[in-house]
Design an enzyme around this catalytic site. Structure first.
Site, PDB file in Angstrom:
ATOM      1  N   CYS A  89       0.138  -1.241  -0.141  1.00  0.00           N
ATOM      2  CA  CYS A  89      -1.126  -1.393   0.683  1.00  0.00           C
ATOM      3  C   CYS A  89      -1.517   0.063   1.298  1.00  0.00           C
ATOM      4  O   CYS A  89      -0.635   0.859   1.869  1.00  0.00           O
ATOM      5  CB  CYS A  89      -0.785  -2.174   2.276  1.00  0.00           C
ATOM      6  N   GLY A  90      -2.543   0.738   1.061  1.00  0.00           N
ATOM      7  CA  GLY A  90      -2.868   2.168   1.179  1.00  0.00           C
ATOM      8  C   GLY A  90      -3.189   2.281   2.801  1.00  0.00           C
ATOM      9  O   GLY A  90      -2.827   3.319   3.416  1.00  0.00           O
ATOM     10  N   HIS A  91      -3.899   1.248   3.460  1.00  0.00           N
ATOM     11  CA  HIS A  91      -3.927   1.493   4.766  1.00  0.00           C
ATOM     12  C   HIS A  91      -2.451   1.328   5.593  1.00  0.00           C
ATOM     13  O   HIS A  91      -2.421   2.151   6.815  1.00  0.00           O
ATOM     14  CB  HIS A  91      -4.647   0.219   5.503  1.00  0.00           C
ATOM     15  N   CYS A  92      -1.679   0.879   5.205  1.00  0.00           N
ATOM     16  CA  CYS A  92      -0.161   0.714   5.769  1.00  0.00           C
ATOM     17  C   CYS A  92       0.547   2.094   5.573  1.00  0.00           C
ATOM     18  O   CYS A  92       0.875   2.601   6.469  1.00  0.00           O
ATOM     19  CB  CYS A  92       0.713  -0.185   5.143  1.00  0.00           C
TER      20      CYS A  92
END
Length: 94
Positions: free
Chosen positions: A18-21
């Site tokens: 996950c990029g946001h993570c």
């Protein structure tokens, strides 16, 4: 249980892809250092811990909950170290 040791736990559900993570990782760690001694911080890889993620109703990543005793609040603050710290301080009694 961790709750018997730590009255307040901030739990981040994430997935390694996950990029946001990935973007939140440094801010989450910085907030953990700033709040050390007041709140325990945990991270759960929801892509591996599917049963736990299901129990919490995780539908997207990252999802962060503050657990205090039997109450659970979903994080609604800014996704920055300062935003996490500010939100947690508002929720946790001194």
């Amino acid at each position: 249980s961790a709750l018997s040791t730590y009255p307040s736990i901030l739990v981040q559900f994430y997935a390694p892809w996950c990029g946001h993570c990935k973007n939140l990782r440094g801010d989450y760690e910085q907030a953990a250092k700033a709040l050390f001694g007041n709140v325990a911080f945990a991270k759960i890889d929801a892509s591996l811990e599917v049963d736990i993620a299901s129990e919490f109703g995780i539908g997207g990543y990252p999802t962060i909950y503050l657990i205090q005793g039997s109450s659970m609040d979903e994080f609604t603050g800014r996704r920055s170290a300062e935003g996490i710290e500010e939100w947690v301080r508002e929720k946790v009694a001194p």
